[in-house]
Design a protein around this motif. Structure first.
Motif, PDB file in Angstrom:
ATOM      1  N   GLY A   1     -28.422 107.011  74.992  1.00  0.00           N
ATOM      2  CA  GLY A   1     -27.869 108.115  75.769  1.00  0.00           C
ATOM      3  C   GLY A   1     -27.066 109.105  74.929  1.00  0.00           C
ATOM      4  O   GLY A   1     -27.517 110.212  74.627  1.00  0.00           O
ATOM      5  N   THR A   2     -25.876 108.664  74.532  1.00  0.00           N
ATOM      6  CA  THR A   2     -24.948 109.560  73.834  1.00  0.00           C
ATOM      7  C   THR A   2     -25.559 110.144  72.557  1.00  0.00           C
ATOM      8  O   THR A   2     -25.433 111.345  72.293  1.00  0.00           O
ATOM      9  CB  THR A   2     -23.658 108.779  73.475  1.00  0.00           C
ATOM     10  N   GLY A   3     -26.223 109.286  71.770  1.00  0.00           N
ATOM     11  CA  GLY A   3     -26.806 109.734  70.496  1.00  0.00           C
ATOM     12  C   GLY A   3     -27.859 110.818  70.695  1.00  0.00           C
ATOM     13  O   GLY A   3     -27.730 111.930  70.149  1.00  0.00           O
TER      14      GLY A   3
ATOM     15  N   GLY B   1     -18.568  99.997  70.835  1.00  0.00           N
ATOM     16  CA  GLY B   1     -19.886 100.313  71.389  1.00  0.00           C
ATOM     17  C   GLY B   1     -20.314 101.759  71.171  1.00  0.00           C
ATOM     18  O   GLY B   1     -21.463 102.020  70.780  1.00  0.00           O
ATOM     19  N   THR B   2     -19.413 102.717  71.417  1.00  0.00           N
ATOM     20  CA  THR B   2     -19.756 104.134  71.261  1.00  0.00           C
ATOM     21  C   THR B   2     -20.158 104.426  69.815  1.00  0.00           C
ATOM     22  O   THR B   2     -21.187 105.076  69.557  1.00  0.00           O
ATOM     23  CB  THR B   2     -18.562 105.037  71.626  1.00  0.00           C
ATOM     24  N   LEU B   3     -19.340 103.942  68.878  1.00  0.00           N
ATOM     25  CA  LEU B   3     -19.596 104.233  67.460  1.00  0.00           C
ATOM     26  C   LEU B   3     -20.829 103.505  66.942  1.00  0.00           C
ATOM     27  O   LEU B   3     -21.614 104.071  66.179  1.00  0.00           O
ATOM     28  CB  LEU B   3     -18.371 103.863  66.620  1.00  0.00           C
ATOM     29  N   MET B   4     -21.011 102.260  67.364  1.00  0.00           N
ATOM     30  CA  MET B   4     -22.161 101.499  66.865  1.00  0.00           C
ATOM     31  C   MET B   4     -23.473 102.097  67.392  1.00  0.00           C
ATOM     32  O   MET B   4     -24.411 102.329  66.644  1.00  0.00           O
ATOM     33  CB  MET B   4     -22.058 100.027  67.286  1.00  0.00           C
ATOM     34  N   GLY B   5     -23.530 102.345  68.702  1.00  0.00           N
ATOM     35  CA  GLY B   5     -24.774 102.834  69.303  1.00  0.00           C
ATOM     36  C   GLY B   5     -25.100 104.255  68.871  1.00  0.00           C
ATOM     37  O   GLY B   5     -26.200 104.535  68.376  1.00  0.00           O
ATOM     38  N   THR B   6     -24.139 105.158  69.037  1.00  0.00           N
ATOM     39  CA  THR B   6     -24.365 106.558  68.678  1.00  0.00           C
ATOM     40  C   THR B   6     -24.568 106.661  67.169  1.00  0.00           C
ATOM     41  O   THR B   6     -25.448 107.393  66.690  1.00  0.00           O
ATOM     42  CB  THR B   6     -23.163 107.433  69.094  1.00  0.00           C
ATOM     43  N   GLY B   7     -23.741 105.935  66.415  1.00  0.00           N
ATOM     44  CA  GLY B   7     -23.811 105.980  64.952  1.00  0.00           C
ATOM     45  C   GLY B   7     -25.173 105.531  64.439  1.00  0.00           C
ATOM     46  O   GLY B   7     -25.768 106.183  63.578  1.00  0.00           O
ATOM     47  N   ARG B   8     -25.679 104.441  64.983  1.00  0.00           N
ATOM     48  CA  ARG B   8     -26.992 103.950  64.531  1.00  0.00           C
ATOM     49  C   ARG B   8     -28.090 104.965  64.830  1.00  0.00           C
ATOM     50  O   ARG B   8     -28.939 105.230  63.985  1.00  0.00           O
ATOM     51  CB  ARG B   8     -27.337 102.628  65.231  1.00  0.00           C
TER      52      ARG B   8
END
Lengths: 96, 289
Positions: free
Chosen positions: B130-132, B153-160
């Motif tokens: 979503g966010t990414g 969660g925000t940093l791991m998911g969006t970051g990846r």
């Protein structure tokens, strides 16, 4: 000009209750060595036997986590602030 | 140099946590962990609990939140409004204690379902899916992504996601630095690292004091008319630190930072009135992120 090191509550037994102490050294490793000279035993709480930062200790030089800036080799300039904190939820993990 | 705000306060319950909460519930429903009438259990400092409470209400689940007692009154009121039951954990133990208490309760109540935002892959996946993609769609020239570090969660998911699409992107974490009251006598031999956390995803990580977080929160109001929560101030502080460095090198940058929630839930903390110093002192000992 010295380096200011902020000490968390749990480690103030080593600094006679002082919240912040001064140290010298051009790198984080040198600063910790200098701290240990004045506050014996402190180094052992921050660094593991294999010479890396303890997993549940977070160290910041001027607010930036040293695990992303060279760990113990992180440069520490005169006038910098080193902050030591216990890891809370959202804490750090040793870079393997 | 351009700095962009991703306004995650516009989600249904007013925070970025709506993404993780809905994703965790949907995943648990799909794999059969969560069945009609179930009770959900979650350690939370507020926002995830509020998001889960709304989802739980609409889908017919019970919700028990374990929350540190030193969180703002508005969070408690919102949780109760959505019908959640709150179990308070001691202030001195902070969020680590809330996690530990929730794990004990889960063991004592095997019929409760703990979604466990700190270790649930659906949390990070919500941001990966979503966010990414939303960020990249709206800002294809993104060079830096800055968000708060809690469950990670925000940093791991969006970051990846961003690293896959924009290999040179910098992923920057901002974490709150509280006063002594919050860290208390926390033992450095028994810390807590969320299972979701992988520091290989991050480029750098900033610890932001209550004072700096508040200062930036007020800057956002003053210059942009954005009424954000205090953790957003911390995120903006990290974003501007990075932006200053890039500007000093004379490089181009499009820095995107997350507005994690609005300021409504923090009005009672006095964060938005009086002098900065007084407001920062009032915040000492409170969990604001």
């Amino acid at each position: 000009m010295a380096i200011e090191v902020k000490i968390p509550t749990i480690l103030r037994t080593y600094t006679k209750g002082e919240k912040a102490v001064s140290a010298t050294g051009g790198s984080l490793a040198a600063v910790i060595d200098d701290l240990d000279t004045n506050y014996a035993g402190l180094k052992g709480r921050l660094i593991t036997e294999d010479g890396s930062l303890h997993r549940f200790v977070n160290v910041y030089v001027d607010d930036e986590d040293v695990r992303f800036t060279g760990s113990l080799d992180t440069p520490v300039a005169d006038g910098a602030t080193v902050t030591i904190l216990p890891a809370v939820a959202g804490g750090s993990r040793d870079r393997a | 140099m351009r700095v962009w705000a991703k306004l995650e306060d516009r989600n249904p319950t007013g925070s970025i946590k709506d993404r993780a909460a809905l994703a965790m519930v949907r995943t648990a429903e799909a794999d059969g962990t969560l069945t009609p009438g179930c009770t959900i259990l979650e350690p939370t400092s507020g926002n995830t609990g509020i998001s889960l409470a709304m989802v739980a209400k609409l889908r017919g689940y019970g919700l028990v939140c374990v929350m540190p007692e030193n969180t703002s009154i508005e969070r408690r009121q919102l949780l109760e409004m959505f019908g959640a039951r709150i179990i308070f954990s001691p202030a001195a133990g902070g969020s680590n204690q809330a996690v530990a208490t929730a794990k004990q309760l889960a063991a004592q109540n095997p019929d409760w379902v703990m979604l466990y935002q700190y270790g649930n892959p659906a949390n990070a996946l919500a941001h990966y899916e979503g966010t990414g993609p939303e960020l990249l769609r709206d800002l294809p020239t993104i060079t830096h992504f800055v968000a708060g570090l809690g469950t990670t969660g925000t940093l791991m998911g969006t970051g990846r996601y961003l690293r896959e699409k924009v290999p040179d992107v910098a992923v920057i974490a901002a974490e709150p630095r509280y006063g002594d009251l919050v860290y208390g006598l926390r033992n450095i031999d028994e810390g807590f690292v969320p299972e979701l956390y992988d520091d290989a995803v991050l480029t750098s990580r900033f610890s932001v004091t209550s004072y700096d977080a508040l200062r930036r929160t007020r800057d956002l109001i003053e210059h942009e008319g954005i009424f954000a929560g205090i953790s957003t101030g911390a995120i903006l502080h990290a974003a501007l630190s990075v932006a200053d460095r890039v500007a000093a090198r004379g490089e181009r940058a499009d820095v995107a930072f997350v507005v994690a929630d609005g300021g409504w839930k923090y009005l009672s903390t006095g964060a938005y009135s009086g002098s900065l110093q007084e407001a920062a002192e009032r915040l000492e000992g409170q969990l604001w992120a």
